[in-house]
Scaffold this motif. Structure first.
Motif, mmCIF file in Angstrom:
data_model
loop_
_atom_site.group_PDB
_atom_site.id
_atom_site.type_symbol
_atom_site.label_atom_id
_atom_site.label_comp_id
_atom_site.label_asym_id
_atom_site.label_seq_id
_atom_site.Cartn_x
_atom_site.Cartn_y
_atom_site.Cartn_z
ATOM 1 N N GLU A 159 26.149 10.284 15.628
ATOM 2 C CA GLU A 159 26.115 9.409 14.456
ATOM 3 C C GLU A 159 25.697 7.996 14.832
ATOM 4 O OE1 GLU A 159 29.147 7.494 11.169
ATOM 5 O OE2 GLU A 159 29.634 9.465 11.973
ATOM 6 N N TRP A 160 26.247 7.473 15.922
ATOM 7 C CA TRP A 160 25.917 6.106 16.327
ATOM 8 C C TRP A 160 24.436 5.974 16.672
ATOM 9 C CZ3 TRP A 160 27.207 1.391 15.689
ATOM 10 C CH2 TRP A 160 26.788 0.383 16.560
ATOM 11 N N TYR B 262 22.401 5.917 13.527
ATOM 12 C CA TYR B 262 22.538 4.613 12.880
ATOM 13 C C TYR B 262 21.565 3.612 13.521
ATOM 14 C CZ TYR B 262 24.115 -0.132 12.222
ATOM 15 O OH TYR B 262 24.121 -1.486 11.980
ATOM 16 N N ASP C 292 18.447 1.814 11.683
ATOM 17 C CA ASP C 292 18.556 0.395 11.391
ATOM 18 C C ASP C 292 17.580 -0.464 12.186
ATOM 19 O OD1 ASP C 292 20.060 -1.158 9.462
ATOM 20 O OD2 ASP C 292 20.654 -2.346 11.204
ATOM 21 N N SER D 207 21.917 2.161 6.537
ATOM 22 C CA SER D 207 21.784 2.953 7.762
ATOM 23 C C SER D 207 23.103 3.620 8.118
ATOM 24 C CB SER D 207 21.310 2.063 8.916
ATOM 25 O OG SER D 207 20.048 1.502 8.621
ATOM 26 N N ARG D 208 24.189 2.885 7.969
ATOM 27 C CA ARG D 208 25.521 3.433 8.258
ATOM 28 C C ARG D 208 25.828 4.602 7.311
ATOM 29 N NH1 ARG D 208 27.543 -0.806 9.889
ATOM 30 N NH2 ARG D 208 27.705 -1.912 7.933
ATOM 31 N N ALA E 79 23.788 7.740 8.190
ATOM 32 C CA ALA E 79 24.202 8.397 9.435
ATOM 33 C C ALA E 79 25.611 8.984 9.361
ATOM 34 C CB ALA E 79 24.120 7.412 10.597
#
Length: 191
Positions: free
Chosen positions: A59-60, A63, A67, A76-77, A80
């Motif tokens: 996930e990170w 993101y 982004d 973006s957060r 994701a």
């Protein structure tokens, strides 16, 4: 939550994904990431292509990928956040600058997959500023299956970029060589 014994436990039962770090409730619920495998497509790329790397973005990672070009952290957060699992592979071709990347992602819900697909679709023309988009009409997956395949395709100076959405999964190909049959390649990766 759970006191110091739970903190001590976290050192022996490490989070399994960046998702569990970003959303501690998923760590506490032991929500494991979905394991994703990609088919070996080197034969479809050509004899001189070699795999450089393979891993999971998490996930990170998605993101950050979104982004970097969208420059909209909240969007973006959100795009994701529904991550369930992924796998990517990067290949190097025989000519300098020949790089091909395949990514297959799995999302918690169909809606999460659509949000990611749409966000990555906004990111791609920003990443490949001089690319040309060609929208591919949606098609039914199989006879009797109401879910449709959504597909975007761009032609760029770095090879084709193709994205397909099928239910909870999104396939992304970047740097597809000009002499490669995209339909054969995507079919192999969906197996």
């Amino acid at each position: 939550n759970g006191g110091w014994s739970m903190v001590s436990c976290a050192f022996t039962e490490l989070p399994q994904s960046s998702e569990q770090i970003l959303h501690p409730e998923k760590y506490l619920a032991h929500e494991a990431p979905v394991k994703v495998n990609l088919a070996d497509v080197r034969g479809l790329l050509g004899a001189k292509w070699k795999r450089l790397d393979y891993d999971v973005n998490g996930e990170w990672g998605y993101y950050l990928i979104l982004d970097q070009y969208l420059d909209a952290p909240a969007d973006s957060r959100r795009a994701a956040a529904g991550w369930g699992g992924d796998r990517y592979e990067i290949f190097e071709g025989p000519e300098p600058g020949d790089i091909f990347m395949a990514q297959l992602t799995v999302w918690d819900t169909d809606n999460d997959a659509r949000e990611f697909f749409d966000a990555y679709g906004k990111r791609t023309p920003l990443r490949y500023a001089h690319g040309q988009v060609s929208e591919i009409p949606s098609q039914p997956r199989e006879a009797g299956d109401p879910a449709a395949i959504r597909r975007h395709q761009w032609t760029t100076s770095e090879g084709s970029v193709v994205m397909e959405l099928r239910g909870k999964r999104v396939l992304i190909l970047e740097g597809v060589p000009a002499n490669t049959n995209v339909d054969v390649l995507t079919k192999a990766l969906w197996q």
